[in-house]
Design a protein around this motif. Structure first.
Motif, mmCIF file in Angstrom:
data_model
loop_
_atom_site.group_PDB
_atom_site.id
_atom_site.type_symbol
_atom_site.label_atom_id
_atom_site.label_comp_id
_atom_site.label_asym_id
_atom_site.label_seq_id
_atom_site.Cartn_x
_atom_site.Cartn_y
_atom_site.Cartn_z
ATOM 1 N N SER A 115 1.170 -1.115 -0.393
ATOM 2 C CA SER A 115 0.090 -0.079 0.132
ATOM 3 C C SER A 115 0.833 1.677 0.128
ATOM 4 O O SER A 115 0.206 2.363 -0.636
ATOM 5 C CB SER A 115 -1.279 0.199 0.970
ATOM 6 N N CYS A 116 2.051 0.358 0.524
ATOM 7 C CA CYS A 116 2.826 1.891 0.837
ATOM 8 C C CYS A 116 3.831 2.518 -0.551
ATOM 9 O O CYS A 116 4.713 3.762 -0.818
ATOM 10 C CB CYS A 116 3.895 2.343 1.883
ATOM 11 N N TYR A 117 3.429 1.363 -1.438
ATOM 12 C CA TYR A 117 4.732 1.682 -2.667
ATOM 13 C C TYR A 117 4.135 1.739 -3.859
ATOM 14 O O TYR A 117 4.124 0.927 -4.432
ATOM 15 C CB TYR A 117 5.390 -0.214 -2.561
ATOM 16 N N THR A 169 8.646 -0.669 6.955
ATOM 17 C CA THR A 169 9.440 0.248 7.403
ATOM 18 C C THR A 169 8.072 1.450 7.393
ATOM 19 O O THR A 169 8.382 2.613 8.246
ATOM 20 C CB THR A 169 10.208 0.447 6.822
ATOM 21 N N SER A 170 7.399 1.748 6.291
ATOM 22 C CA SER A 170 6.508 3.210 6.188
ATOM 23 C C SER A 170 5.908 3.550 7.266
ATOM 24 O O SER A 170 5.520 4.350 7.502
ATOM 25 C CB SER A 170 6.632 3.630 4.220
ATOM 26 N N CYS A 171 4.350 2.345 7.092
ATOM 27 C CA CYS A 171 4.378 2.867 7.709
ATOM 28 C C CYS A 171 4.136 2.502 9.610
ATOM 29 O O CYS A 171 3.760 3.453 10.250
ATOM 30 C CB CYS A 171 3.228 1.921 8.142
ATOM 31 N N GLY A 172 5.352 1.879 9.337
ATOM 32 C CA GLY A 172 5.708 1.985 10.965
ATOM 33 C C GLY A 172 6.177 3.507 11.365
ATOM 34 O O GLY A 172 7.311 3.461 11.243
#
Ligand SMILES: [Zn+2]
Length: 277
Positions: free
Chosen positions: A183-185, A246-249
């Motif tokens: 979802s972030c990529y 790593t982007s959500c967290g």
């Protein structure tokens, strides 16, 4: 499927069931908490190449080494180039790239070893850390797979190199570590075209089109790496993936979320000295 990465300290996660089942094995992934770096690198940046103060990076690495029981002097690190070169390392390489960048293995994105007392390390901020283990051969390995390394097939290259040494793919276990989630990529068709070479008969595909944006896709690098490892012969039941993004967290550095100005987490795997295995 249970999450392979379990928090063992504010500063790092471990691959818990490997730690429990395999004496002497140390494997995991650091967070950004508990270090001395400041600003964009606050606080546990482990990457030398991002223009952080080298003395701060050294202090962070020394701290993680102390916590892991494998001192930073015994680490091995790389100048990572998003390629697919993998180095077999021994105790003679201990300390290369551990406390400075200049002594790192040049142009290297993967390591493996069967020797004790050294820690294989690579640094990450959204790219996928791959971890490899053959319990029978007492061999461990790790690779750095961003989209470029992934589509170059660095995961498959690791399996091929181990096969040449007589290790069957069915004897290899792999764990896919904390990295940017689908979802972030968002990527463009240039990346997807390169991914497709690995996906001839694959369904469902590890990417989906972005609604209303021609030529844009959400890509799961974790799933793509899993499919590539399966294509190389590793049985699906031997491959596990994290749910950590790593982007959500917020506990991680993220190259994409932080717009390139950020630190790096450490992915690590090795054998402790003096533990009978
Ligand atoms: Zn995410």
């Amino acid at each position: 499927m249970t999450e392979p990465f379990v928090s063992a300290h504010d500063s790092f996660y471990i691959i818990k069931d490997w730690h429990e089942a395999v004496p002497g094995l140390v494997a995991g992934f650091s967070t950004k908490a508990g270090g001395v770096s400041t600003g964009d690198f606050a606080s546990l940046n482990t990457g030398f190449h991002v223009n952080d103060r080298p003395e701060d990076v050294r202090a962070n690495r020394v701290k993680v080494g102390r916590l892991l029981g494998l001192s930073a002097e015994s680490w091995i690190g790389a100048c990572q180039t998003h390629g697919n070169r993998i180095a077999c390392v021994t105790g003679a390489d201990s300390g290369k790239g551990a406390l400075d960048y200049e002594s790192s293995f040049s142009d290297t994105d993967g390591f493996y070893t069967e020797e004790k007392g050294i820690l294989l390390t690579l640094v990450f901020a959204d790219c996928v850390p791959l971890y490899f283990l053959s319990r029978k051969h007492k061999r461990v390995g790790t690779a750095h797979a961003g989209w470029k390394g992934t589509v170059l097939g660095i995961g498959a290259s690791m399996v091929e190199q181990w096969k040449r040494d007589g290790i069957k793919p069915g004897e290899i276990e792999a764990v896919i570590g904390p990295s940017i989630c689908q979802s972030c990529y968002k990527v463009d068709s240039r990346v997807i075209d390169k991914a497709r070479q690995w996906l001839d008969d694959c369904y469902p595909l590890p990417f989906s089109p972005v609604a209303g944006e021609a030529g844009q896709f959400y890509l799961s690098l974790q799933e793509l790496n899993k499919l590539i490892l399966m294509k190389a012969g590793v049985p699906p039941e031997n491959i596990r993936s994290t749910m950590q993004c790593t982007s959500c967290g917020a506990e991680f550095f993220s190259h994409r979320r932080d717009k390139g100005k950020t630190g790096r987490m450490l992915g690590f795997i090795g054998w402790k000295e003096g533990v009978s295995t």
